[in-house]
Scaffold this motif. Structure first.
Motif, PDB file in Angstrom:
ATOM      1  N   ARG A 220       0.833  -1.222   0.000  1.00 23.88           N
ATOM      2  CA  ARG A 220       0.000   0.000   0.000  1.00 23.88           C
ATOM      3  C   ARG A 220       0.856   1.256   0.000  1.00 23.88           C
ATOM      4  NH1 ARG A 220      -4.828   0.620   3.773  1.00 23.88           N
ATOM      5  NH2 ARG A 220      -5.381   2.134   2.179  1.00 23.88           N
ATOM      6  N   VAL A 224       0.999   4.584  -2.620  1.00 22.66           N
ATOM      7  CA  VAL A 224       0.988   5.990  -2.224  1.00 22.66           C
ATOM      8  C   VAL A 224       2.230   6.708  -2.753  1.00 22.66           C
ATOM      9  CG1 VAL A 224       0.961   7.569  -0.254  1.00 22.66           C
ATOM     10  CG2 VAL A 224      -0.437   5.517  -0.199  1.00 22.66           C
ATOM     11  N   ARG A 233       4.859  11.607   1.731  1.00 26.58           N
ATOM     12  CA  ARG A 233       5.198  11.997   3.089  1.00 26.58           C
ATOM     13  C   ARG A 233       3.987  12.596   3.797  1.00 26.58           C
ATOM     14  NH1 ARG A 233       9.588  13.786   6.458  1.00 26.58           N
ATOM     15  NH2 ARG A 233       8.520  15.026   8.012  1.00 26.58           N
ATOM     16  N   TYR A 234       3.262  13.481   3.100  1.00 31.46           N
ATOM     17  CA  TYR A 234       2.071  14.079   3.702  1.00 31.46           C
ATOM     18  C   TYR A 234       1.006  13.021   3.979  1.00 31.46           C
ATOM     19  CZ  TYR A 234       4.109  18.377   1.773  1.00 31.46           C
ATOM     20  OH  TYR A 234       4.939  19.397   1.441  1.00 31.46           O
ATOM     21  N   SER A 235       1.063  11.910   3.234  1.00 26.89           N
ATOM     22  CA  SER A 235       0.087  10.841   3.475  1.00 26.89           C
ATOM     23  C   SER A 235       0.554   9.878   4.552  1.00 26.89           C
ATOM     24  CB  SER A 235      -0.161  10.061   2.182  1.00 26.89           C
ATOM     25  OG  SER A 235      -0.486  10.938   1.142  1.00 26.89           O
ATOM     26  N   GLY A 236       1.707  10.170   5.170  1.00 28.72           N
ATOM     27  CA  GLY A 236       2.148   9.370   6.301  1.00 28.72           C
ATOM     28  C   GLY A 236       3.157   8.291   5.968  1.00 28.72           C
TER      29      GLY A 236
ATOM     30  N   GLY B  57       4.439  20.980   6.607  1.00 31.46           N
ATOM     31  CA  GLY B  57       4.302  19.558   6.293  1.00 31.46           C
ATOM     32  C   GLY B  57       5.525  18.746   6.662  1.00 31.46           C
ATOM     33  N   LEU B  79       4.717  10.000  11.564  1.00 34.99           N
ATOM     34  CA  LEU B  79       4.148  10.367  10.266  1.00 34.99           C
ATOM     35  C   LEU B  79       2.714   9.856  10.073  1.00 34.99           C
ATOM     36  CD1 LEU B  79       7.275  10.006   7.972  1.00 34.99           C
ATOM     37  CD2 LEU B  79       6.022  12.097   8.472  1.00 34.99           C
ATOM     38  N   PRO B  80       2.408   8.604  10.458  1.00 34.70           N
ATOM     39  CA  PRO B  80       1.014   8.173  10.296  1.00 34.70           C
ATOM     40  C   PRO B  80       0.034   9.008  11.115  1.00 34.70           C
ATOM     41  CG  PRO B  80       2.431   6.283  10.622  1.00 34.70           C
ATOM     42  CD  PRO B  80       3.275   7.503  10.867  1.00 34.70           C
ATOM     43  N   SER B  83      -0.409  12.378   9.587  1.00 38.92           N
ATOM     44  CA  SER B  83      -1.179  12.355   8.343  1.00 38.92           C
ATOM     45  C   SER B  83      -2.678  12.269   8.601  1.00 38.92           C
ATOM     46  CB  SER B  83      -0.727  11.184   7.467  1.00 38.92           C
ATOM     47  OG  SER B  83      -1.225   9.965   7.974  1.00 38.92           O
ATOM     48  N   ILE B  88      -2.280  17.883   3.186  1.00 35.06           N
ATOM     49  CA  ILE B  88      -1.737  18.973   2.373  1.00 35.06           C
ATOM     50  C   ILE B  88      -1.994  18.680   0.906  1.00 35.06           C
ATOM     51  CG2 ILE B  88       0.353  20.218   1.732  1.00 35.06           C
ATOM     52  CD1 ILE B  88       1.479  19.541   4.459  1.00 35.06           C
ATOM     53  N   LEU B 109      -6.198   7.109   2.264  1.00 36.81           N
ATOM     54  CA  LEU B 109      -6.661   6.365   3.440  1.00 36.81           C
ATOM     55  C   LEU B 109      -5.629   5.354   3.928  1.00 36.81           C
ATOM     56  CD1 LEU B 109     -10.314   5.860   2.194  1.00 36.81           C
ATOM     57  CD2 LEU B 109      -9.477   7.544   3.808  1.00 36.81           C
ATOM     58  N   LEU B 110      -4.354   5.577   3.585  1.00 37.03           N
ATOM     59  CA  LEU B 110      -3.295   4.640   3.971  1.00 37.03           C
ATOM     60  C   LEU B 110      -3.305   4.344   5.465  1.00 37.03           C
ATOM     61  CD1 LEU B 110      -0.704   3.056   3.162  1.00 37.03           C
ATOM     62  CD2 LEU B 110       0.571   5.148   3.596  1.00 37.03           C
ATOM     63  N   HIS B 111      -3.425   5.396   6.272  1.00 35.97           N
ATOM     64  CA  HIS B 111      -3.374   5.195   7.725  1.00 35.97           C
ATOM     65  C   HIS B 111      -4.723   5.457   8.380  1.00 35.97           C
ATOM     66  CE1 HIS B 111       0.870   4.473   7.710  1.00 35.97           C
ATOM     67  NE2 HIS B 111       1.096   5.595   7.066  1.00 35.97           N
ATOM     68  N   GLN B 159      -8.437  12.041   3.826  1.00 35.01           N
ATOM     69  CA  GLN B 159      -7.333  11.681   4.720  1.00 35.01           C
ATOM     70  C   GLN B 159      -7.613  12.108   6.165  1.00 35.01           C
ATOM     71  OE1 GLN B 159      -3.490  12.931   3.082  1.00 35.01           O
ATOM     72  NE2 GLN B 159      -2.673  13.050   5.148  1.00 35.01           N
TER      73      GLN B 159
END
Lengths: 340, 263
Positions: A220, A224, A233-236, B57, B79-80, B83, B88, B109-111, B159
């Motif tokens: 996953r 991303v 990075r912004y998505s974690g 960010g 980071l998770p 987020s 952003i 929706l990764l995390h 997100q």
């Protein structure tokens, strides 16, 4: 629509079935006979000669082909995700070049030393491995800065430069070496599946299992990452850590493959590309199917290599290049039409 | 008192100095962005607006100073976790793989801590808001620039769905630049809804009138400093605009809203 919403299960079953079928055909075919009866006799142990051929020659070769095909295709799929470019191939960041240079050095060096069989069987693959890993680390160091991270463009350019240096080194060694070493060097560069021992089969399968598990874990985050590094990075996503892992994964996979079988190109390019067209770019489906697709393609190429000039064999790398290079050209043409 | 405002602010920039290629672009920057507000970040090209967004960010590092998100230093967030609280939307996206529209939204929706069913509902709801639901199966690279921008807006707002409304932070870097008139209004209205529910929204905007109409607070940057900070009437004065943009603007008043209009 090029990619359908189908689940993973159906294509996975299909790919597994195809792999099994090709494996059986591979076991049944060879320079001695092409028949299923012999395969059956070997399995039941009715005929000692058939048994020997199947268990000692064809089975390890088949298993090795599957593992190497899967390794190369997985490495290709990972690299394409890392570079966010469907044309990326492990060869472009210099891993294959480095591995080949390492192997060439070992072969040339060994020809000067007295002949120790164990040194020959271990030294060449080991040096290929060392060469591949050092080339990758060098490219990575060149392209990475602590403040801005890895620049993909720099990585590609550094990969080209390293490949050029490796190529020059191999040419120089070929020029300097005697006839026998020269022949060995050229065979290596063409790729071969015919030097197989059970140890190598185990090594290839072990590496394959490690890479498959690691990459599937990241399926996953790899999706991303296709958004770009900042957005990932912004998505974690810890992009630097992910890139480090991916680069090491690919270096390991390709170095093992080159160490055992020499240069077999285009598997990592062709397989993930076709699968992406059929199933979309999501890594959940792409990764397992690439592994199986790589195994299928290499099994198929090996069948051609063994049967087309039977009882002699073509080097497998020549066959994959003959299949892969026109495909690569076709992709380039398509991209050009896209761009203009 | 100072301590108190620091912890209450959704985003807090303390004595930020930002340099790029040896050039100082932001100096002694002291800014707080609060929950429940849609704030516009204005300024000429190269004033460091996007750099500030990237700094918040965590993509850029300040030469000195600190950034806190919900009272906690930026680098102390995992980071998770970060987020889920802060999304952003950058100016441009590099995505060129053939994901479908709904798959792109799913990448946000990764995390996510929502259930798969909730995630599916959320994707549907966000795509309906940006008027892209009917194109959900379309391949992303085949969309127009404005359609792509709307898909990414849906992605970044999705997100934030795992945390309570009052904890959400949304940073938009020229999110409306390639949108047509009606979708521009639609996006700004949705961003205002997020702010009115208690979220903190910061938009980099080039259209001063759009900012005046939708944002409760405007921050005007003229490198390397913030030169005005307040509501539209306070910020959009002839002097401020001349100072920031080196442009002799005429300011008139909108007959209905009494908001300034920059000509």
């Amino acid at each position: 629509m090029l990619h359908t919403r189908s689940s993973l299960l159906l294509p996975l079953c299909f790919a597994l079935g195809l792999t099994a079928l090709l494996s059986l055909v591979s076991l049944a075919s060879g320079p001695v006979t092409h028949n299923w009866q012999m395969l059956w006799q070997a399995i039941t142990g009715e005929q000692a000669a058939a048994s020997m051929i199947i268990w000692q020659l064809r089975l390890p070769r088949m298993l090795l082909t599957i593992a190497i095909g899967a390794l190369l295709a997985l490495a290709g799929a990972l690299m394409q995700g890392l570079f966010r470019n469907p044309l990326a191939d492990p060869a472009i960041i210099g891993i294959s070049g480095g591995s080949a240079a390492g192997a060439a050095l070992a072969m040339a060096g060994l020809s000067l030393l007295p002949a120790w069989p164990w040194l020959e069987t271990l030294g060449v693959p080991l040096m290929a491995f060392v060469g591949g890993i050092s080339a990758t680390l060098l490219v990575y160091r060149l392209a990475t800065r602590s403040d801005t991270g890895t620049s993909v463009v720099m990585l590609l350019l550094a990969g080209i430069a390293i490949s050029a240096i490796s190529g020059a080194l191999i040419s120089l060694l070929s020029y300097l070496s005697d006839d026998q070493t020269l022949r060995q060097l050229s065979l290596w560069q063409m790729g071969t599946l015919s030097r197989h021992s059970w140890g190598q089969v185990q090594l290839a399968w072990g590496a394959c299992a490690v890479i498959a598990a690691l990459s599937y874990k990241h399926r996953r985050t790899l999706d991303v990452l296709l958004l770009g590094e900042a957005e990932a990075r912004y998505s974690g996503v810890d992009v630097q850590a992910l890139k480090r892992q991916l680069i090491l994964c690919c270096a390991f996979a390709v170095a093992i493959a080159v160490a055992i079988t020499g240069l077999i190109g285009f598997v990592g390019l062709v397989v993930p590309h076709i699968l992406r067209l059929m199933l979309g770019p999501g890594h959940q489906r792409l990764l397992p199917l690439s592994a199986l697709g790589g195994a299928c393609l290499l099994l198929f190429a090996d069948l051609i290599a063994r049967s087309i000039v039977a009882p002699a064999q073509l080097p497998i790398g020549v066959v994959t290049a003959l299949i892969g290079a026109p495909f690569f050209l076709y992709l380039l043409l398509r991209q050009r039409q896209h761009l203009s | 008192m100072q301590r108190d405002t620091l912890t209450n602010a959704a985003i807090s920039l303390d004595q930020i100095e930002l340099t790029m290629a040896g050039k100082t672009i932001v100096e002694a920057c002291q800014l707080q962005f609060h929950a429940g507000q849609h704030c516009a970040l204005l300024g000429p090209n190269g004033a460091g607006k996007s750099s500030l967004i990237r700094l918040i960010g965590g993509e850029l590092q300040a030469k000195s100073g600190s950034v806190a998100i919900h009272g906690r230093a930026q680098q102390d967030w995992s980071l998770p976790e970060l987020s889920r609280h802060m999304a952003i939307l950058p100016q441009r996206s590099q995505l060129n793989f053939h994901f479908s529209v709904s798959e792109v939204v799913g990448l946000g929706l990764l995390h996510s801590t929502l259930s798969l069913k909730q995630q599916r509902q959320l994707i549907r709801e966000r795509l309906q808001v940006v008027d892209m639901w009917q194109l959900r199966e379309r391949s992303y690279p085949q969309l127009s620039g404005g359609e792509q921008q709307r898909v990414h807006y849906a992605r970044v707002t999705a997100q934030l769905a795992s945390v309570p409304e009052s904890k959400r932070i949304l940073l938009l870097d020229e999110a409306t630049s390639s949108l047509d008139l009606s979708h521009r209004q639609m996006l700004m209205e949705d961003a205002n809804r997020i702010a009115s529910e208690g979220g903190c929204v910061v938009s980099v905007v080039h259209d001063l009138n759009l900012a005046a109409r939708y944002c409760q607070r405007l921050v005007l940057l003229a490198p390397p400093k913030v030169i005005a900070d307040g509501n539209a009437k306070q910020v959009l004065s002839k002097e401020n605009i001349a100072k920031a943009f080196d442009y002799p603007a005429t300011i008139i008043e909108h007959s209905d809203s009494q908001q300034p209009i920059v000509l």
